[in-house]
Structures are given as structure tokens and as C-alpha cells.
Design an enzyme around this catalytic site. Sequence first.
Site, PDB file in Angstrom:
ATOM      1  N   MET A   1       0.828  -1.207   0.000  1.00 46.62           N
ATOM      2  CA  MET A   1       0.000   0.000   0.000  1.00 46.62           C
ATOM      3  C   MET A   1       0.861   1.255   0.000  1.00 46.62           C
ATOM      4  O   MET A   1       0.544   2.240  -0.665  1.00 46.62           O
ATOM      5  CB  MET A   1      -0.955   0.001   1.201  1.00 46.62           C
ATOM      6  CG  MET A   1      -1.901  -1.185   1.225  1.00 46.62           C
ATOM      7  SD  MET A   1      -2.738  -1.428  -0.368  1.00 46.62           S
ATOM      8  CE  MET A   1      -3.608  -2.942  -0.056  1.00 46.62           C
ATOM      9  N   ASP A   2       1.946   1.228   0.754  1.00 45.43           N
ATOM     10  CA  ASP A   2       2.863   2.373   0.732  1.00 45.43           C
ATOM     11  C   ASP A   2       3.484   2.553  -0.651  1.00 45.43           C
ATOM     12  O   ASP A   2       3.578   3.672  -1.166  1.00 45.43           O
ATOM     13  CB  ASP A   2       3.983   2.168   1.762  1.00 45.43           C
ATOM     14  CG  ASP A   2       3.559   2.519   3.173  1.00 45.43           C
ATOM     15  OD1 ASP A   2       2.695   3.394   3.334  1.00 45.43           O
ATOM     16  OD2 ASP A   2       4.095   1.921   4.113  1.00 45.43           O
TER      17      ASP A   2
END
Length: 430
Positions: free
Chosen positions: A187-188
Site C-alpha cells: 500500500m505504501d
Amino acid sequence: MLDTLSQDFPEHTPRPAGAPQALDGIRVVDFTHFIAGPFATMMLADMGANVIKIEAPGRGDDFRQYPPVHPDLGQGAPFLWSNRNKRSVALDLKTPEGLEVARALIATADVVVENFSTGVMERFGLDYESCRRANPEVIYCSVSAYGREGPFADRLGFDPIAQAESGFVSMNGYADRQGVRALSPVMDISTAMMAANAILGALVARERTGHGQSMEVALFDNAVLMTGYAALQHVFSGAEPQRHGNTSPDTCPSGVFEAQDGSFYINCGNNKIFQRLMAQVIERPELADDPTYATGRDRSARRDELFALLGEAFVKQPRAYWQARMRAAGVPCGEVRTVGEAIRSPEARARGLVTRIPHPAVGWVPNMALPIRYSHTPIADPVAAPTVGQHTQEVLRETLGYGDARLAALAEAGAFGAPSASAATTGALA
């Protein structure tokens, strides 16, 4: 710690001398930390932007201490991975003098990027409206957890929380146990890619209109997107995605199989691939034409028997035997590797994905390339991530025209941190 670097990975091959860079002349003032923000600005730096990373004196970005930390580098592998090609300026934003320098740098910037908690940049007077008054054409990107406005703007966000709350965790793992997170900070990384894309789009828009703008990329928004088409499948059907382990709910046979000497993954994404698998790879043409296996739905209904049939065939030969046959037949197949095996694989070496680059303290450090190949503006040659404040004097002299007296006065006032931290990060003033 890096003893085998020279034998495991080739030296980085420099870009052609004199080749232009996609973002040459673009200055980015970077107030980001941890992963999503720094990875976004690193992509811009790799494209040739002049990225100035603003860090707290002494400790710098907390991500510097993520393990394993090399004792001679004073920073860990994760920080090296996400902060190459940047210059570090150490500023104490809690001092008037440090804030003054930050504002002066912003006034020269094309792009400002920040990922502090909501409200922090406003308290410093470094929010978009404040920056726009000094620099009307600035492009200002905020990377947040749940957005800068609304009832959840105060919430903190980290990758695994976003994986959990977006539904991503619920989709992954095996049906007989709890869902699992991806260990990689997917997600980052994907949020960073979205932020970099947003900035590039804003730079193009500014060329057309002459106007800067603000933008925001939220970790949660991106995480929901990362559930893929499962969200719309749910809207159409009303059913929640189920966990299927290494098999696929949409195609069959797709999953992990065992050869004599290890595992490999097959993805039969359509009927023709299935037919080639049966007829050309395992030499069972009668199964390729069997009407009970004609469609993906038919095969999914008989997944257990298909997997048993294939497993019985595959275990008779090593992986290399099957991989050669599948490559010849056009059946997508790949070895199930560890990370160490993957980065040392023939495919990774052929693409130059992991190389070694020089470092003044330890000789060499590893480097992972971006998966972007420009024909005319090749990615910048990698320079290892800086130490905290390594370029403070250089940047302030070059960008703001500060002389010795001005730098000395700022150091005395604590703009670069306490005297010991200031000396460590900026070097003795001439």
C-alpha cells in the site's frame, strides 16, 4: 554485512554521457518520511529532479533506523532502498530560523511534498495556501492516511492498517484461517506511485496553464483501489471475495505445483492456454479436447481432480524440464523463489535490477532499479541515500546564495539543530 556484494551483483552500468533527464531543472522540496512519501520523491529524483530532503537534525527520518542497520552507514537497508539520488538538509522547524530557511527553499521550488499528520504543516505555516502566497506556481502534494478533511482526517495510517481496513487482508490467505497481510508494504509503494503520477500530471498541467495546484493521495483510498476488480465483482454479485490460497477463483488450473526439485506456479488464464498445457506440456491431448474441461467454470468445478492429475505428472521431472516445455508451449509459468533467489536470478541479472553502487563509507552498497526504461531520457545514475544533513551547506549556498556569515548565524541560532548535531550534519563552517 555486505561481504558478498561484489560477487553477487554487478556494478551499475552508467547512463549514456550527456543524455537528458526527464525532470532536469525541476526542484522538489521534500518533507516526507517513512515509505509512501520518500518513495514517491525518489522516483522523481531518479527521473532527474533535484530533490532536497528536509530532515530533523540529528535523528533525521525515523525510517533510517529500520533494520538491518549497517554500523558504518548509520542507516538501514530500507532507508537506502527509498532515498537514493536526494540531498539532505537538516533543519529544526521548531526554530524561527529553521522555518525561515524552509520557506526560502519552498519559494524556489517547483514541487513540495509532505506526509506529516494532518495539521502539522499548517502549524508550521507551510501548508499549501501559505506556500502558494510565496510561490503561486508551486505544486503541492500531500500524502495522507484518510484525507486532509472530513471526520477521519486525524487518524494515523500505516500500511498494514490500510491493508486490513480496505478489505485487502480479507482476500488473501487460505479459507480455513484468518486473512493475511502482504509482508511487502504494497500500500505504501502503490500510494507512492500514485503520488508520483499525480505530481507528473500536475507538472504537465502547469506547462499548459501556467498554474500550480495542490493535490492529495490518501493511503486508504489507494488501498481500496488495490483490492482490484474484486470491489466491482462484489457490487455486481453481492458476494464477498473468498480466500483461495495460491489458486485462482477466476481461472483454472492456476496455482502452485511441485516438480522433483521444487515448486512452480502456473497461470492458465484462458482456454487456449489450458489446451496447450494438456496437449503440448504433459502430452494429454485427449484432456485438452475433453468437453468436461471446456471452460474455466467447468475446470474450476473439477479443480481437485485437475490438480491431482497435473501434480502426478509434474513430480516426475525437475522444474527446468517443465519450465522449458511450458515456455515453448506458451504457458505462463514461474519458479516459486525466495527473495534472495529472485534478486540473483537470471531474469533479474538480465534486466539489471539489482546492482552495486559506490559508497564512500563502505565501498559498495546494493541498489534496486526502478522498472522504468526511457529511450531518450534514461533514469539518473543512482547515488546512495545521504546522511542526515549531508548537503545542508551545499544546498543553501547553491539554492539560496547563503554565504559563510549567514550560515554561521543560522547555525548559532539553532536552525540546523543543537551545536553538536549541527556540526555533525553540516560540517564545520568555513
